[in-house]
Design an enzyme around this catalytic site. Structure first.
Site, short mmCIF file in Angstrom:
data_model
loop_
_atom_site.label_atom_id
_atom_site.label_comp_id
_atom_site.label_asym_id
_atom_site.label_seq_id
_atom_site.Cartn_x
_atom_site.Cartn_y
_atom_site.Cartn_z
N ASP A 8 0.47 -1.35 -0.01
CA ASP A 8 0.08 0.01 -0.04
C ASP A 8 1.45 1.40 -0.11
O ASP A 8 1.84 0.98 0.52
CB ASP A 8 -0.42 0.09 1.43
CG ASP A 8 -1.97 1.70 1.08
OD1 ASP A 8 -2.12 1.48 0.10
OD2 ASP A 8 -2.08 1.78 2.79
N TYR A 40 -0.11 8.67 -1.89
CA TYR A 40 -0.36 8.18 -3.52
C TYR A 40 -1.32 9.09 -4.29
O TYR A 40 -1.75 9.79 -5.55
CB TYR A 40 -0.75 6.97 -3.80
CG TYR A 40 0.66 6.21 -3.63
CD1 TYR A 40 1.99 7.06 -3.31
CD2 TYR A 40 1.08 4.73 -4.38
CE1 TYR A 40 3.02 5.94 -2.92
CE2 TYR A 40 2.09 3.88 -4.10
CZ TYR A 40 2.90 4.22 -3.62
OH TYR A 40 4.06 3.14 -3.19
N GLY A 41 -2.23 9.39 -3.80
CA GLY A 41 -3.99 10.05 -4.50
C GLY A 41 -4.28 10.42 -4.66
O GLY A 41 -4.93 11.16 -5.40
N CYS A 71 -4.09 -1.27 -1.68
CA CYS A 71 -4.76 -0.16 -2.60
C CYS A 71 -5.36 1.19 -3.29
O CYS A 71 -5.48 0.27 -4.82
CB CYS A 71 -2.72 0.83 -2.09
SG CYS A 71 -3.41 2.75 -2.94
N THR A 73 -5.35 2.90 -5.19
CA THR A 73 -5.10 4.25 -5.95
C THR A 73 -4.36 3.73 -6.85
O THR A 73 -4.60 4.16 -7.72
CB THR A 73 -4.63 5.32 -5.01
OG1 THR A 73 -5.28 5.80 -4.11
CG2 THR A 73 -3.99 6.30 -5.98
N THR A 183 -8.35 2.10 0.95
CA THR A 183 -8.03 0.73 2.45
C THR A 183 -7.23 1.65 3.73
O THR A 183 -7.91 1.14 4.64
CB THR A 183 -6.85 -0.17 1.35
OG1 THR A 183 -5.78 0.92 1.38
CG2 THR A 183 -7.07 -0.86 0.63
N HIS A 184 -8.01 2.69 3.11
CA HIS A 184 -6.99 3.33 4.85
C HIS A 184 -8.83 3.70 5.57
O HIS A 184 -9.14 3.82 6.80
CB HIS A 184 -6.57 4.69 4.76
CG HIS A 184 -5.43 5.32 4.55
ND1 HIS A 184 -5.00 4.47 4.00
CD2 HIS A 184 -4.40 5.78 5.13
CE1 HIS A 184 -3.75 5.13 3.77
NE2 HIS A 184 -3.43 5.29 4.92
N1 DGL Z 1 -4.56 3.58 0.59
C1 DGL Z 1 -4.53 4.30 -0.13
C2 DGL Z 1 -5.72 4.13 -1.03
O1 DGL Z 1 -6.40 2.97 -1.05
C3 DGL Z 1 -5.11 6.23 0.39
C4 DGL Z 1 -3.43 6.68 0.36
C5 DGL Z 1 -2.77 7.21 -0.27
O2 DGL Z 1 -3.90 8.76 -0.56
O3 DGL Z 1 -1.92 6.77 -0.87
O4 DGL Z 1 -6.17 4.54 -2.16
#
Ligand code: DGL
Length: 260
Positions: A8, A40-41, A71, A73, A183-184
């Protein structure tokens, strides 16, 4: 059996790790959280692609037999590319979560939440429409929720207000099921249930973990869990408890992800 690799952008994927650990206690698991480069988003597709390739190469160097992109994203931006380039089966969170949402909805109105990159990609909507073209899909990007979770505010008033504000356009449309496409977000599930009573929330990471567990045989004996991060493990230890509960005791090491 070789280990299963999970990655992730940071710590959200630990919810999927927890689910997979519960379902496959005899299987070795290797987790990579890119804590040094999260989130990452908010980044471009090119940057997310570059990071995803490095994360996957690191897991391959650990001799994994399958990769779970825990993840939303990365799953929406890079799943197909990773499926083409990696020599092992690759799983994202989109398809498993969409199938569970399709089975759950009674009125055919489904909401999708995620990061800006995930919602901008339209991938969940596309997948849901493939399952049933009559589904009405409403999506909302929830960029504030990732820092709220990462900084430990998931139980506070600020989390409730943010969740309520983000869910309103979905409940106004009458959705009965909402996919947590990031996933957060499962960490905020209780808040969401309070803000939108009667709505069922689908944990995309857990859905993907269940899909893997349905396709692989668990090993005998006690599987190991090794966690790797790209920033200091002390920060990881502080926040990982939010995702895993108090009693996690995994070995955590820092790696230089730019070397992969
Ligand atoms: N865990 C990431 C997701 O599921 C979110 C966090 C991010 O923006 O990197 O998109």
């Amino acid at each position: 059996m070789k280990p299963i690799g999970i990655f992730d952008s940071g710590l959200g994927g630990l919810c999927a790790l927890k689910e997979l650990r519960a379902l496959m206690p005899g299987t070795d698991l290797i987790y990579f959280g890119d804590t040094g480069r999260t989130p990452y988003g908010t980044r471009s597709a090119e940057t997310i692609m570059k990071y995803a390739n490095q994360d996957a190469r690191f897991l391959m160097s650990q001799n994994v037999c399958a990769v779970l992109i825990a993840c939303g994203t990365v799953s929406t931006v890079a799943l197909n590319a990773l499926k083409l380039t990696l020599p092992v089966p690759v799983y994202g969170v989109v398809s498993a979560a969409s199938v569970e949402a399709a089975k759950t909805t009674k009125n055919g109105k489904i909401g999708v939440t995620g990061t800006g990159a995930t919602i901008g990609s339209g991938v969940f909507e596309h997948e849901l429409k493939l399952i049933n073209g009559d589904f009405e899909v409403h999506s909302v990007a929830c960029p504030l929720l990732v820092p709220i979770v990462e900084y430990g505010f998931a139980g506070d008033e600020i989390a409730y207000l943010a969740v309520k504000k983000y869910l309103e356009p979905l409940t106004d449309k009458g959705v009965d099921t909402v996919i947590l496409g990031c996933t957060h977000f499962p960490i905020l599930k209780k808040m969401m249930e309070k803000a939108a009573p009667g709505v069922t929330f689908i944990d995309s990471g857990a859905a993907a973990a269940r899909k893997i567990a349905s396709e692989f045989c668990d090993g005998d004996g006690e599987g190991t869990v090794h966690c790797y991060v790209s920033d200091t493990p002390s920060n990881f230890n502080k926040t990982a408890g939010v995702f895993l509960g108090k009693d996690f005791d995994f070995d955590v090491k820092r790696i230089d992800i730019e070397a992969y």
